[in-house]
Design a protein around this motif. Structure first.
Motif, PDB file in Angstrom:
ATOM      1  N   ASP A  57      22.518  -4.966 118.868  1.00 59.97           N
ATOM      2  CA  ASP A  57      22.846  -4.337 117.589  1.00 59.97           C
ATOM      3  C   ASP A  57      21.534  -4.120 116.839  1.00 59.97           C
ATOM      4  O   ASP A  57      20.955  -5.052 116.295  1.00 59.97           O
ATOM      5  CB  ASP A  57      23.791  -5.232 116.795  1.00 59.97           C
ATOM      6  N   LEU A  58      21.054  -2.878 116.848  1.00 56.63           N
ATOM      7  CA  LEU A  58      19.754  -2.566 116.247  1.00 56.63           C
ATOM      8  C   LEU A  58      19.741  -2.721 114.729  1.00 56.63           C
ATOM      9  O   LEU A  58      18.677  -2.816 114.133  1.00 56.63           O
ATOM     10  CB  LEU A  58      19.322  -1.157 116.639  1.00 56.63           C
ATOM     11  N   GLY A  59      20.903  -2.765 114.112  1.00 53.10           N
ATOM     12  CA  GLY A  59      20.970  -2.916 112.664  1.00 53.10           C
ATOM     13  C   GLY A  59      21.077  -4.354 112.197  1.00 53.10           C
ATOM     14  O   GLY A  59      21.000  -4.638 111.005  1.00 53.10           O
ATOM     15  N   ALA A  60      21.238  -5.283 113.126  1.00 51.96           N
ATOM     16  CA  ALA A  60      21.417  -6.691 112.770  1.00 51.96           C
ATOM     17  C   ALA A  60      20.079  -7.425 112.780  1.00 51.96           C
ATOM     18  O   ALA A  60      19.164  -7.043 113.503  1.00 51.96           O
ATOM     19  CB  ALA A  60      22.365  -7.362 113.762  1.00 51.96           C
ATOM     20  N   PRO A  61      19.961  -8.494 111.969  1.00 51.46           N
ATOM     21  CA  PRO A  61      18.749  -9.315 112.036  1.00 51.46           C
ATOM     22  C   PRO A  61      18.759 -10.155 113.319  1.00 51.46           C
ATOM     23  O   PRO A  61      19.808 -10.614 113.750  1.00 51.46           O
ATOM     24  CB  PRO A  61      18.846 -10.206 110.794  1.00 51.46           C
ATOM     25  N   HIS A  62      17.601 -10.316 113.921  1.00 51.10           N
ATOM     26  CA  HIS A  62      17.527 -11.065 115.172  1.00 51.10           C
ATOM     27  C   HIS A  62      16.559 -12.244 115.083  1.00 51.10           C
ATOM     28  O   HIS A  62      16.090 -12.719 116.109  1.00 51.10           O
ATOM     29  CB  HIS A  62      17.094 -10.129 116.307  1.00 51.10           C
ATOM     30  N   ALA A  63      16.299 -12.716 113.881  1.00 48.58           N
ATOM     31  CA  ALA A  63      15.341 -13.812 113.714  1.00 48.58           C
ATOM     32  C   ALA A  63      15.777 -15.071 114.455  1.00 48.58           C
ATOM     33  O   ALA A  63      14.946 -15.815 114.944  1.00 48.58           O
ATOM     34  CB  ALA A  63      15.147 -14.117 112.233  1.00 48.58           C
ATOM     35  N   GLY A  64      17.064 -15.312 114.551  1.00 55.97           N
ATOM     36  CA  GLY A  64      17.554 -16.520 115.213  1.00 55.97           C
ATOM     37  C   GLY A  64      17.783 -16.342 116.699  1.00 55.97           C
ATOM     38  O   GLY A  64      18.259 -17.248 117.364  1.00 55.97           O
ATOM     39  N   HIS A  65      17.470 -15.204 117.246  1.00 49.76           N
ATOM     40  CA  HIS A  65      17.723 -14.909 118.658  1.00 49.76           C
ATOM     41  C   HIS A  65      16.394 -14.945 119.416  1.00 49.76           C
ATOM     42  O   HIS A  65      15.877 -13.924 119.850  1.00 49.76           O
ATOM     43  CB  HIS A  65      18.374 -13.546 118.783  1.00 49.76           C
ATOM     44  N   ALA A  66      15.857 -16.144 119.598  1.00 47.79           N
ATOM     45  CA  ALA A  66      14.518 -16.312 120.170  1.00 47.79           C
ATOM     46  C   ALA A  66      14.405 -15.779 121.593  1.00 47.79           C
ATOM     47  O   ALA A  66      13.348 -15.329 121.999  1.00 47.79           O
ATOM     48  CB  ALA A  66      14.112 -17.781 120.140  1.00 47.79           C
ATOM     49  N   GLY A  67      15.486 -15.816 122.360  1.00 46.00           N
ATOM     50  CA  GLY A  67      15.414 -15.399 123.748  1.00 46.00           C
ATOM     51  C   GLY A  67      15.612 -13.918 123.966  1.00 46.00           C
ATOM     52  O   GLY A  67      15.572 -13.453 125.096  1.00 46.00           O
ATOM     53  N   LEU A  68      15.824 -13.161 122.886  1.00 44.00           N
ATOM     54  CA  LEU A  68      16.167 -11.744 123.024  1.00 44.00           C
ATOM     55  C   LEU A  68      15.212 -10.994 123.927  1.00 44.00           C
ATOM     56  O   LEU A  68      15.614 -10.333 124.865  1.00 44.00           O
ATOM     57  CB  LEU A  68      16.225 -11.076 121.642  1.00 44.00           C
ATOM     58  N   LEU A  69      13.917 -11.053 123.666  1.00 39.32           N
ATOM     59  CA  LEU A  69      12.947 -10.377 124.526  1.00 39.32           C
ATOM     60  C   LEU A  69      11.961 -11.350 125.172  1.00 39.32           C
ATOM     61  O   LEU A  69      11.108 -10.937 125.929  1.00 39.32           O
ATOM     62  CB  LEU A  69      12.182  -9.313 123.730  1.00 39.32           C
ATOM     63  N   SER A  70      12.079 -12.643 124.879  1.00 34.89           N
ATOM     64  CA  SER A  70      11.141 -13.584 125.498  1.00 34.89           C
ATOM     65  C   SER A  70      11.638 -14.060 126.859  1.00 34.89           C
ATOM     66  O   SER A  70      10.844 -14.377 127.724  1.00 34.89           O
ATOM     67  CB  SER A  70      10.888 -14.775 124.574  1.00 34.89           C
ATOM     68  N   LYS A  71      12.954 -14.119 127.060  1.00 36.11           N
ATOM     69  CA  LYS A  71      13.483 -14.517 128.368  1.00 36.11           C
ATOM     70  C   LYS A  71      13.696 -13.298 129.265  1.00 36.11           C
ATOM     71  O   LYS A  71      13.527 -13.374 130.461  1.00 36.11           O
ATOM     72  CB  LYS A  71      14.786 -15.282 128.204  1.00 36.11           C
ATOM     73  N   SER A  72      14.097 -12.203 128.674  1.00 34.80           N
ATOM     74  CA  SER A  72      14.221 -10.949 129.412  1.00 34.80           C
ATOM     75  C   SER A  72      13.016 -10.114 129.024  1.00 34.80           C
ATOM     76  O   SER A  72      12.915  -9.663 127.900  1.00 34.80           O
ATOM     77  CB  SER A  72      15.506 -10.219 129.025  1.00 34.80           C
ATOM     78  N   HIS A  73      12.110  -9.913 129.947  1.00 31.94           N
ATOM     79  CA  HIS A  73      10.836  -9.270 129.630  1.00 31.94           C
ATOM     80  C   HIS A  73      10.895  -7.754 129.643  1.00 31.94           C
ATOM     81  O   HIS A  73       9.864  -7.096 129.712  1.00 31.94           O
ATOM     82  CB  HIS A  73       9.748  -9.769 130.575  1.00 31.94           C
ATOM     83  N   GLU A  74      12.101  -7.203 129.563  1.00 30.41           N
ATOM     84  CA  GLU A  74      12.229  -5.754 129.477  1.00 30.41           C
ATOM     85  C   GLU A  74      13.508  -5.404 128.732  1.00 30.41           C
ATOM     86  O   GLU A  74      14.415  -6.228 128.609  1.00 30.41           O
ATOM     87  CB  GLU A  74      12.246  -5.130 130.869  1.00 30.41           C
ATOM     88  N   TRP A  75      13.526  -4.214 128.230  1.00 33.50           N
ATOM     89  CA  TRP A  75      14.719  -3.708 127.571  1.00 33.50           C
ATOM     90  C   TRP A  75      14.830  -2.224 127.867  1.00 33.50           C
ATOM     91  O   TRP A  75      13.857  -1.578 128.236  1.00 33.50           O
ATOM     92  CB  TRP A  75      14.702  -4.005 126.067  1.00 33.50           C
TER      93      TRP A  75
END
Length: 81
Positions: A57-75
């Protein structure tokens, strides 16, 4: 090797049968926010983003989602005109 300041990586690889002939390439990493800035003025819009196959969700804050791009190294970016 990864340069955290420039967000660039260097990748070195070689053919199994020619280990002495190495090839190097560099790449630049972009977060969805950075990618949106790059699209400004191109006529394209970042319509969607997926990490590990799941929509983000590009409109949501992701400050608490530490693994968003650190565990998956691509999007994956979905662009629309």
């Amino acid at each position: 090797a990864f340069d955290h300041v420039a967000c660039r990586f260097t990748d070195t690889w070689w053919e199994q049968d020619q280990p002495g002939q190495r090839h190097a390439q560099t790449g630049r990493c972009y977060t969805p926010a950075d990618f949106r800035l790059l699209l400004e003025g191109t006529g394209l819009t970042l319509a969607a983003a997926c990490v590990a196959g799941a929509p983000v969700d590009l409109g949501a804050p992701h400050a608490g989602h530490a693994g968003l791009l650190s565990k998956s190294h691509e999007w994956t970016a979905v662009l629309t005109p």
